[in-house]
Scaffold this active site. Structure first.
Site, PDB file in Angstrom:
ATOM      1  N   TYR A 141       0.824  -1.215   0.000  1.00  0.00           N
ATOM      2  CA  TYR A 141       0.000   0.000   0.000  1.00  0.00           C
ATOM      3  C   TYR A 141       0.859   1.267   0.000  1.00  0.00           C
ATOM      4  CZ  TYR A 141      -4.694  -1.910   0.842  1.00  0.00           C
ATOM      5  OH  TYR A 141      -5.909  -2.517   0.730  1.00  0.00           O
ATOM      6  N   LYS A 192       3.137 -15.280   1.980  1.00  0.00           N
ATOM      7  CA  LYS A 192       3.267 -15.997   0.706  1.00  0.00           C
ATOM      8  C   LYS A 192       4.745 -16.280   0.512  1.00  0.00           C
ATOM      9  CE  LYS A 192       1.495 -17.654  -3.119  1.00  0.00           C
ATOM     10  NZ  LYS A 192       0.624 -18.852  -3.144  1.00  0.00           N
ATOM     11  N   ASP A 224      -3.149 -18.173   0.296  1.00  0.00           N
ATOM     12  CA  ASP A 224      -4.210 -18.861  -0.461  1.00  0.00           C
ATOM     13  C   ASP A 224      -4.840 -19.954   0.389  1.00  0.00           C
ATOM     14  OD1 ASP A 224      -1.723 -20.123  -0.595  1.00  0.00           O
ATOM     15  OD2 ASP A 224      -1.937 -20.781  -2.679  1.00  0.00           O
ATOM     16  N   ASP A 248      -6.273  -6.938   4.270  1.00  0.00           N
ATOM     17  CA  ASP A 248      -7.446  -6.275   3.688  1.00  0.00           C
ATOM     18  C   ASP A 248      -8.410  -7.331   3.153  1.00  0.00           C
ATOM     19  OD1 ASP A 248      -9.066  -4.199   2.633  1.00  0.00           O
ATOM     20  OD2 ASP A 248      -8.110  -4.441   0.674  1.00  0.00           O
ATOM     21  N   ASP A 252     -12.178  -8.979   5.025  1.00  0.00           N
ATOM     22  CA  ASP A 252     -13.518  -8.957   4.414  1.00  0.00           C
ATOM     23  C   ASP A 252     -14.119 -10.357   4.397  1.00  0.00           C
ATOM     24  OD1 ASP A 252     -13.394  -6.229   3.832  1.00  0.00           O
ATOM     25  OD2 ASP A 252     -14.234  -6.502   1.828  1.00  0.00           O
TER      26      ASP A 252
HETATM   27  C1  IPM Z   1     -10.233  -1.162   4.422  1.00  0.00           C
HETATM   28  C2  IPM Z   1     -10.533  -0.538   3.097  1.00  0.00           C
HETATM   29  C3  IPM Z   1      -9.391   0.394   2.734  1.00  0.00           C
HETATM   30  C4  IPM Z   1      -8.145  -0.452   2.624  1.00  0.00           C
HETATM   31  C5  IPM Z   1      -9.598   1.237   1.484  1.00  0.00           C
HETATM   32  C6  IPM Z   1     -10.894   2.011   1.525  1.00  0.00           C
HETATM   33  C7  IPM Z   1      -8.431   2.171   1.240  1.00  0.00           C
HETATM   34  O1  IPM Z   1     -10.754  -1.523   2.141  1.00  0.00           O
HETATM   35  O2  IPM Z   1     -10.053  -0.419   5.412  1.00  0.00           O
HETATM   36  O3  IPM Z   1     -10.162  -2.394   4.493  1.00  0.00           O
HETATM   37  O4  IPM Z   1      -7.914  -1.106   1.594  1.00  0.00           O
HETATM   38  O5  IPM Z   1      -7.388  -0.477   3.583  1.00  0.00           O
HETATM   39 MG    MG Z   2     -10.887  -3.490   2.964  1.00  0.00          MG
END
Ligand code: IPM
Ligand code: MG
Length: 362
Positions: A141, A192, A224, A248, A252
């Site tokens: 990032y 990885k 993975d 990230d 999710d």
């Molecule tokens: C998160 C989001 C952010 C990230 C984006 C909005 C920059 O997806 O906080 O997980 O990728 O860190």
């Molecule tokens: Mg995110």
């Protein structure tokens, strides 16, 4: 001494859900003795509109003067076309970087009343309680060089750099080992290392650190395989630690195991306990301003703030118990509602949590 909290509602549903956090904090102040002062500032698209930058100087100054920050969400289609440096997401990355918020704690916990809301079978997720510790200010990032360039032969290419140094790996490692020591003592480091040198070093540093934490059992998984294990048998995990990009994605995925991404809080902490707290979900432009967003992830983020930055662990427990109580009573926002449920709006859900808090016996 009064705690200084900076409220950053952000975009779309951000103001809807942060309004509920504001009411909760006022209730904690009025009825439970919390000493807190709230300030407001812009971050994200609203900051671009008001001040020309997604992370304005005025917000930076207030953030640096605060004990903790609460963010709603940033972003929306109206800012998609503007230059890359002014996108709302850049504001979020910039505040993380400027304040050194390197340790991202993302718990994925299943409330018993929501076992049926998960896309996985209830027996696979019942009792789920995972903490993902994501490195938040390094890796691909932030690595340099980055950009889009035209090569000598005329082909355009986009490029980013995945780099981690031992200091960065060690400090997130310490945060993760410490968290695992306070929980079930299981830490899984995700990388990885079969392909990436940055991961090879990551694995080496984590392994070396484990000597300082004999009470924690360290394991390693390739990312993975980790993604597969998360949906195959998620309860095998206690704490996971990983880099910025993998964290990230995996967070999710873990979020969805719990039934709705609308339930999950998070903390981004610096080395001294200052933190930025935010729901894991995004700004949901499709339902903004309609009193439909689920405020629970934001209210649970307030609980994390009370615990990690304001040294108010007992109040944090109270807020979490109040959320658990409203779910057990059957309150559901639209994202959680099953067939036959009548969903309630953002504000009614906020009211229910405040009522449950006031109804607590002790
Ligand atoms: C998160 C989001 C952010 C990230 C984006 C909005 C920059 O997806 O906080 O997980 O990728 O860190
Ligand atoms: Mg995110």
């Amino acid at each position: 001494m009064s705690h200084k909290v900076l409220m950053l509602p952000g975009d779309h549903i951000g103001p809807d859900i942060v309004a509920e956090a504001d009411r909760l904090l006022h209730c904690l102040a009025d009825d439970f003795g919390l000493r807190v002062e709230l300030e407001y500032a812009h971050l994200g698209g609203c900051a671009v509109d008001a001040e020309g930058q997604p992370f304005p100087e005025s917000t930076r100054a207030l953030a640096q003067a605060s004990d903790a920050m609460l963010l709603g969400a940033v972003g929306g289609p109206e800012w998609d076309a503007i230059e890359r440096d002014k996108r709302p997401e850049r504001g979020l990355l910039a505040i993380r970087e400027a304040l050194g918020l390197f340790a991202n704690l993302r718990p994925a916990m299943l409330f018993p009343a929501l076992a049926e809301a998960s896309s996985l079978r209830a027996d696979v997720v019942a009792g789920l309680d995972i903490l993902i510790v994501r490195e938040l200010t390094g890796g691909i990032y932030f690595g340099q060089p980055r950009g889009i360039r035209t090569r000598d032969d005329g082909l355009r290419e986009g490029f980013n750099t995945l780099v981690y140094n031992t200091d960065e790996i060690e400090r997130i490692g310490h945060a993760a080992f410490a968290a695992a020591s306070r929980r079930q003592g299981q830490l899984c480091s995700v990388d990885k290392a079969n392909v990436l040198e940055s991961s090879e070093l990551w694995r080496e540093v984590m392994t070396d650190l484990s000597a300082q934490y004999p009470q924690v059992e360290l394991s390693h998984l390739y990312v993975d395989n980790a993604a597969m294990q998360l949906v195959r048998s998620p309860k095998q995990f206690d704490v996971m630690v990983t880099g910025n990009l993998f964290g990230d994605i995996l967070s999710d995925c873990a979020a969805m195991l719990t039934g709705s991404i609308g339930m999950l809080p998070s903390a981004a902490l610096d080395a001294n306990g200052r933190g930025l707290y935010e729901p894991v979900h995004g700004s949901a432009p499709d339902i903004s301003g309609q009193d439909r967003a689920n405020p629970l992830a934001t209210l649970l983020s307030v609980a994390m703030m009370l615990r990690h930055s304001l040294a108010e662990g007992a109040l944090a427990d109270r807020v979490e118990r109040a959320v658990e109580a409203v779910l057990a009573q059957g309150w559901r926002t639209a994202d959680l509602a099953a067939v036959g449920d009548t969903p309630v709006g953002t504000r009614a859900m906020g009211d229910a949590v405040i009522a449950a808090l006031r109804a607590q016996a002790d």
